[in-house]
Motif scaffolding. Sequence first.
Motif, PDB file in Angstrom:
ATOM      1  N   ALA A  53       0.843  -1.203   0.000  1.00 17.34           N
ATOM      2  CA  ALA A  53       0.000   0.000   0.000  1.00 17.34           C
ATOM      3  C   ALA A  53       0.872   1.245   0.000  1.00 17.34           C
ATOM      4  N   ARG A  54       1.892   1.242   0.816  1.00 21.22           N
ATOM      5  CA  ARG A  54       2.768   2.409   0.921  1.00 21.22           C
ATOM      6  C   ARG A  54       3.520   2.650  -0.387  1.00 21.22           C
ATOM      7  N   LEU A  55       3.947   1.577  -1.024  1.00 20.98           N
ATOM      8  CA  LEU A  55       4.649   1.692  -2.304  1.00 20.98           C
ATOM      9  C   LEU A  55       3.777   2.398  -3.334  1.00 20.98           C
ATOM     10  N   ARG A  56       2.510   1.994  -3.430  1.00 22.99           N
ATOM     11  CA  ARG A  56       1.592   2.598  -4.402  1.00 22.99           C
ATOM     12  C   ARG A  56       1.287   4.060  -4.055  1.00 22.99           C
ATOM     13  N   ILE A  57       1.049   4.336  -2.784  1.00 20.64           N
ATOM     14  CA  ILE A  57       0.743   5.716  -2.379  1.00 20.64           C
ATOM     15  C   ILE A  57       1.952   6.615  -2.625  1.00 20.64           C
ATOM     16  N   ASP A  58       3.129   6.155  -2.237  1.00 20.91           N
ATOM     17  CA  ASP A  58       4.335   6.959  -2.425  1.00 20.91           C
ATOM     18  C   ASP A  58       4.609   7.231  -3.898  1.00 20.91           C
ATOM     19  N   LEU A  59       4.270   6.290  -4.761  1.00 18.97           N
ATOM     20  CA  LEU A  59       4.457   6.486  -6.199  1.00 18.97           C
ATOM     21  C   LEU A  59       3.632   7.675  -6.683  1.00 18.97           C
ATOM     22  N   VAL A  60       2.360   7.705  -6.309  1.00 18.67           N
ATOM     23  CA  VAL A  60       1.488   8.801  -6.750  1.00 18.67           C
ATOM     24  C   VAL A  60       1.859  10.099  -6.056  1.00 18.67           C
ATOM     25  N   ALA A  61       2.313  10.037  -4.811  1.00 21.19           N
ATOM     26  CA  ALA A  61       2.624  11.243  -4.050  1.00 21.19           C
ATOM     27  C   ALA A  61       3.914  11.920  -4.504  1.00 21.19           C
ATOM     28  N   VAL A 128      -5.433   2.204  -0.660  1.00 30.31           N
ATOM     29  CA  VAL A 128      -4.691   3.171  -1.473  1.00 30.31           C
ATOM     30  C   VAL A 128      -5.572   4.298  -2.021  1.00 30.31           C
ATOM     31  N   SER A 129      -6.771   3.983  -2.451  1.00 32.18           N
ATOM     32  CA  SER A 129      -7.598   4.968  -3.158  1.00 32.18           C
ATOM     33  C   SER A 129      -7.903   6.227  -2.344  1.00 32.18           C
ATOM     34  N   GLY A 130      -8.220   6.071  -1.081  1.00 30.12           N
ATOM     35  CA  GLY A 130      -8.549   7.232  -0.254  1.00 30.12           C
ATOM     36  C   GLY A 130      -7.399   8.212  -0.124  1.00 30.12           C
ATOM     37  N   PRO A 131      -6.240   7.760   0.368  1.00 32.75           N
ATOM     38  CA  PRO A 131      -5.108   8.683   0.472  1.00 32.75           C
ATOM     39  C   PRO A 131      -4.698   9.281  -0.873  1.00 32.75           C
ATOM     40  N   GLY A 138      -4.789  17.855  -3.919  1.00 32.88           N
ATOM     41  CA  GLY A 138      -4.011  18.957  -3.364  1.00 32.88           C
ATOM     42  C   GLY A 138      -4.062  19.037  -1.849  1.00 32.88           C
ATOM     43  N   MET A 139      -4.446  17.941  -1.209  1.00 30.49           N
ATOM     44  CA  MET A 139      -4.502  17.898   0.251  1.00 30.49           C
ATOM     45  C   MET A 139      -3.525  16.832   0.747  1.00 30.49           C
ATOM     46  N   PRO A 140      -2.231  17.145   0.699  1.00 29.58           N
ATOM     47  CA  PRO A 140      -1.245  16.139   1.100  1.00 29.58           C
ATOM     48  C   PRO A 140      -1.429  15.733   2.562  1.00 29.58           C
ATOM     49  N   LEU A 141      -1.190  14.467   2.820  1.00 28.46           N
ATOM     50  CA  LEU A 141      -1.328  13.930   4.170  1.00 28.46           C
ATOM     51  C   LEU A 141       0.046  13.791   4.809  1.00 28.46           C
ATOM     52  N   PRO A 142       0.130  14.072   6.102  1.00 30.46           N
ATOM     53  CA  PRO A 142       1.404  13.804   6.789  1.00 30.46           C
ATOM     54  C   PRO A 142       1.694  12.299   6.766  1.00 30.46           C
ATOM     55  N   ILE A 146      -0.890   8.902   6.758  1.00 31.55           N
ATOM     56  CA  ILE A 146      -0.949   7.880   5.706  1.00 31.55           C
ATOM     57  C   ILE A 146      -0.808   6.499   6.332  1.00 31.55           C
ATOM     58  N   ASP A 147       0.180   6.348   7.219  1.00 33.44           N
ATOM     59  CA  ASP A 147       0.390   5.060   7.878  1.00 33.44           C
ATOM     60  C   ASP A 147      -0.803   4.662   8.744  1.00 33.44           C
ATOM     61  N   GLU A 148      -1.424   5.625   9.422  1.00 31.50           N
ATOM     62  CA  GLU A 148      -2.607   5.331  10.240  1.00 31.50           C
ATOM     63  C   GLU A 148      -3.771   4.870   9.362  1.00 31.50           C
ATOM     64  N   ARG A 149      -3.960   5.526   8.239  1.00 29.72           N
ATOM     65  CA  ARG A 149      -5.032   5.135   7.322  1.00 29.72           C
ATOM     66  C   ARG A 149      -4.796   3.736   6.762  1.00 29.72           C
TER      67      ARG A 149
END
Length: 164
Positions: A53-61, A128-131, A138-142, A146-149
């Motif tokens: 999940a983190r890999l996919r989120i970090d890619l988009v972020a 992944v979809s929510g974060p 344009g609402m970056p998450l700390p 992200i880890d809590e979600r």
Amino acid sequence: VGMTKRTVYARYPEKPALFRAAVSRAIERYAIPQERIEATDCGDLERTLHNIARLRIDLVASPQGLKLQRIINTESYRFPEIFRDVYEIGALPTIRFLARLLRRETEAGNLAISDPAMAANMFMSLTVSGPVSLIVAGMPLPEHEIDERIAFALRLFLNGARPR
């Protein structure tokens, strides 16, 4: 690009074809390599799922990932095949990896999943979809949020997938 307009348009007869080719190439260049996907498997199911999940989120972020995702979101109404490319080139290798992982864990008796491919897709949607939607909007998450979600969604997923 090191060529004249005439050369470019000889290969791509119109601007939409050129745009489509450029986006497809960006998707291919930005896809996560299979080795990196496989490297998320650390032997612990929960940690591996978190890593994916983190890999996919970090890619988009990432700056490039964010630009590409915004182009995809903005232009997909004119070029619906972009979504197919994003799924097949970008997401499907991860989905297949997850399906194998979930099948392995089901065969070991740790999970009770009848359709690992469907479960893999649901896992990605849940974690992944929510974060990603917030980040692209344009609402970056700390990082900690992200880890809590991910952890919350992961618990929901695993609690629903465990044998009863």
